[in-house]
Motif scaffolding. Structure first.
Motif, mmCIF file in Angstrom:
data_model
loop_
_atom_site.group_PDB
_atom_site.id
_atom_site.type_symbol
_atom_site.label_atom_id
_atom_site.label_comp_id
_atom_site.label_asym_id
_atom_site.label_seq_id
_atom_site.Cartn_x
_atom_site.Cartn_y
_atom_site.Cartn_z
ATOM 1 N N LEU A 120 0.816 -1.216 0.000
ATOM 2 C CA LEU A 120 0.000 0.000 0.000
ATOM 3 C C LEU A 120 0.850 1.266 0.000
ATOM 4 O O LEU A 120 1.941 1.298 0.568
ATOM 5 N N PHE A 121 0.309 2.295 -0.633
ATOM 6 C CA PHE A 121 0.930 3.616 -0.670
ATOM 7 C C PHE A 121 0.078 4.592 0.132
ATOM 8 O O PHE A 121 -1.086 4.839 -0.213
ATOM 9 N N TYR A 122 0.643 5.146 1.205
ATOM 10 C CA TYR A 122 -0.016 6.177 2.002
ATOM 11 C C TYR A 122 0.774 7.479 1.913
ATOM 12 O O TYR A 122 1.993 7.470 1.691
ATOM 13 N N PHE A 123 0.083 8.592 2.118
ATOM 14 C CA PHE A 123 0.787 9.851 2.322
ATOM 15 C C PHE A 123 1.627 9.774 3.593
ATOM 16 O O PHE A 123 1.299 9.044 4.530
ATOM 17 N N VAL A 124 2.689 10.549 3.628
ATOM 18 C CA VAL A 124 3.514 10.683 4.827
ATOM 19 C C VAL A 124 3.327 12.094 5.382
ATOM 20 O O VAL A 124 3.536 13.076 4.659
ATOM 21 N N GLU A 125 2.908 12.199 6.638
ATOM 22 C CA GLU A 125 2.661 13.497 7.265
ATOM 23 C C GLU A 125 3.734 13.817 8.297
ATOM 24 O O GLU A 125 4.301 12.918 8.927
ATOM 25 N N ALA A 126 3.981 15.093 8.479
ATOM 26 C CA ALA A 126 4.923 15.544 9.502
ATOM 27 C C ALA A 126 4.289 15.455 10.885
ATOM 28 O O ALA A 126 3.092 15.706 11.047
ATOM 29 N N ARG A 127 5.078 15.093 11.892
ATOM 30 C CA ARG A 127 4.655 15.094 13.294
ATOM 31 C C ARG A 127 5.685 15.878 14.096
ATOM 32 O O ARG A 127 6.857 15.491 14.181
ATOM 33 N N CYS A 128 5.239 16.949 14.681
ATOM 34 C CA CYS A 128 6.147 17.826 15.416
ATOM 35 C C CYS A 128 6.538 17.212 16.759
ATOM 36 O O CYS A 128 5.837 16.368 17.313
ATOM 37 N N GLY A 129 7.648 17.643 17.254
ATOM 38 C CA GLY A 129 8.194 17.135 18.504
ATOM 39 C C GLY A 129 9.696 17.072 18.330
ATOM 40 O O GLY A 129 10.397 18.081 18.374
ATOM 41 N N SER A 130 10.202 15.847 18.076
ATOM 42 C CA SER A 130 11.614 15.724 17.725
ATOM 43 C C SER A 130 11.878 16.287 16.330
ATOM 44 O O SER A 130 13.004 16.672 16.015
ATOM 45 N N LEU A 131 10.823 16.359 15.501
ATOM 46 C CA LEU A 131 10.940 17.022 14.197
ATOM 47 C C LEU A 131 10.745 18.515 14.394
ATOM 48 O O LEU A 131 9.761 18.958 14.999
ATOM 49 N N ARG A 132 11.655 19.297 13.883
ATOM 50 C CA ARG A 132 11.641 20.748 14.081
ATOM 51 C C ARG A 132 10.455 21.393 13.369
ATOM 52 O O ARG A 132 10.258 21.249 12.169
ATOM 53 N N CYS A 133 9.607 22.109 14.135
ATOM 54 C CA CYS A 133 8.451 22.832 13.603
ATOM 55 C C CYS A 133 8.423 24.254 14.187
ATOM 56 O O CYS A 133 8.310 24.387 15.422
ATOM 57 N N PRO A 134 8.431 25.314 13.368
ATOM 58 C CA PRO A 134 8.783 25.251 11.952
ATOM 59 C C PRO A 134 10.254 24.892 11.760
ATOM 60 O O PRO A 134 10.975 24.872 12.753
ATOM 61 N N PRO A 135 10.656 24.541 10.545
ATOM 62 C CA PRO A 135 10.003 24.795 9.259
ATOM 63 C C PRO A 135 8.912 23.787 8.886
ATOM 64 O O PRO A 135 8.110 24.049 8.005
ATOM 65 N N TYR A 136 8.899 22.597 9.543
ATOM 66 C CA TYR A 136 7.866 21.621 9.210
ATOM 67 C C TYR A 136 6.569 21.964 9.940
ATOM 68 O O TYR A 136 6.574 22.699 10.929
ATOM 69 N N VAL A 137 5.448 21.426 9.426
ATOM 70 C CA VAL A 137 4.125 21.754 9.956
ATOM 71 C C VAL A 137 3.409 20.455 10.304
ATOM 72 O O VAL A 137 3.299 19.551 9.461
ATOM 73 N N ASN A 138 2.931 20.360 11.525
ATOM 74 C CA ASN A 138 2.276 19.146 11.983
ATOM 75 C C ASN A 138 1.055 18.804 11.122
ATOM 76 O O ASN A 138 0.195 19.645 10.861
ATOM 77 N N GLY A 139 0.980 17.546 10.669
ATOM 78 C CA GLY A 139 -0.158 17.078 9.879
ATOM 79 C C GLY A 139 -0.059 17.363 8.395
ATOM 80 O O GLY A 139 -0.909 16.897 7.622
ATOM 81 N N ARG A 140 0.951 18.084 7.957
ATOM 82 C CA ARG A 140 1.064 18.444 6.533
ATOM 83 C C ARG A 140 1.744 17.320 5.752
ATOM 84 O O ARG A 140 2.749 16.756 6.186
ATOM 85 N N GLU A 141 1.175 16.998 4.574
ATOM 86 C CA GLU A 141 1.734 15.945 3.736
ATOM 87 C C GLU A 141 3.068 16.405 3.126
ATOM 88 O O GLU A 141 3.162 17.502 2.586
ATOM 89 N N LEU A 142 4.055 15.543 3.224
ATOM 90 C CA LEU A 142 5.395 15.885 2.750
ATOM 91 C C LEU A 142 5.535 15.659 1.256
ATOM 92 O O LEU A 142 5.043 14.666 0.706
#
Length: 275
Positions: A246-268
């Protein structure tokens, strides 16, 4: 005498280059090994012709009254050596990649190796293989048994791409449709998939852009991250919800991932680049 020998040597190298067929291979490792053997043969031929050419130049330099025919032959040999060098350089610098979700390669000097069907292990099997496969349209068989055995398995792949408004992504719904793919070859040496971008960095050539995709985090089988084309095609007649790989979208999850520049829940996004 020397001139005739070298001229024949260069022609042999050119004939060797033109007559060699693409190796028949059983795996990517086998393909790379045979292509390396082919490249080594061309390198040896190139080196031999260069050595012979230097000998001819030395001989002619001692003959102040060298004939016009000899000089023309020397120029012809130099031209043919350049042809061998160019062909060897192209062979050395080539690389391949899979374009997920499409059946054609980009029109940027890249050639189609084959097109086929995306697949892999079942999403819910423990111990399943993680990687996606691009299976060719015309499989070839060796020894086989048609009865199901205790073995690893390969399934087709489906889009599991859902959202409140799929038209925002593709202009159409593709969920549960089967996924095509194609293998492309470029003369550029380096291939790089960049997650989180839809444009290449300066100095790199765009192969295609898309959305970062993988299996679902809650499933038994692990999966890899791949770049699904931003304009995916479907395989006609494959809209039933049969699952598989299966192919799913990959979304950002903030925490250890720097937000910003990334946005929680946004498809990469993602992009495949070459150089």
């Amino acid at each position: 005498m020397i001139l005739c020998f070298v001229f024949g040597l260069v022609l042999f190298g050119r004939t060797l280059l033109a007559s060699q067929e693409e190796p028949v291979c059983t795996s990517r490792f086998d393909y790379d090994h045979k292509m390396l053997q082919k490249m080594v043969m061309l390198e040896i031929e190139q080196r031999n012709t260069k050595i012979a050419l230097e000998e001819i130049k030395t001989t002619l330099s001692k003959q102040t009254d060298g004939s016009r025919q000899e000089k023309l032959l020397l120029a012809n040999i130099e031209e043919k050596i350049k042809e061998v060098e160019t062909a060897t350089s192209v062979l050395r610098s080539g690389n391949t990649y899979v374009r997920w979700g499409r059946t054609q390669c980009p029109e940027n000097g890249t050639e189609l190796v084959y097109k086929g069907y995306a697949g892999g292990s079942h999403f819910n099997n423990k111990g399943a293989s993680a990687n996606y496969l691009c299976l060719p349209e015309q499989p070839l068989w060796n020894v086989y048994e048609d009865a199901e055995q205790t073995a690893s398995t390969v399934y087709g792949a489906e889009y599991e791409l859902y959202g409140r408004n799929m038209n925002n992504f593709f202009g159409k719904g593709v969920a549960d449709h089967n996924v095509p793919c194609c293998v492309c070859r470029t003369n550029r040496a380096s291939i790089l998939m960049i997650p989180g971008r839809n444009k290449c960095y300066d100095g790199w050539t765009l192969e295609y852009e898309g959305y970062l995709s993988s299996g679902h985090y809650s499933h038994e089988a692990s999966s890899e991250f791949v770049c699904l084309d931003a304009k995916p095609e479907i395989i006609n007649g494959g809209s039933a919800d049969e699952n598989g790989k299966l192919f799913y979208f990959v979304e950002a999850r903030c925490g250890s991932l720097r937000c910003p520049p990334y946005v929680n829940g946004r498809e990469l996004t993602c992009v495949v680049c070459s150089k």
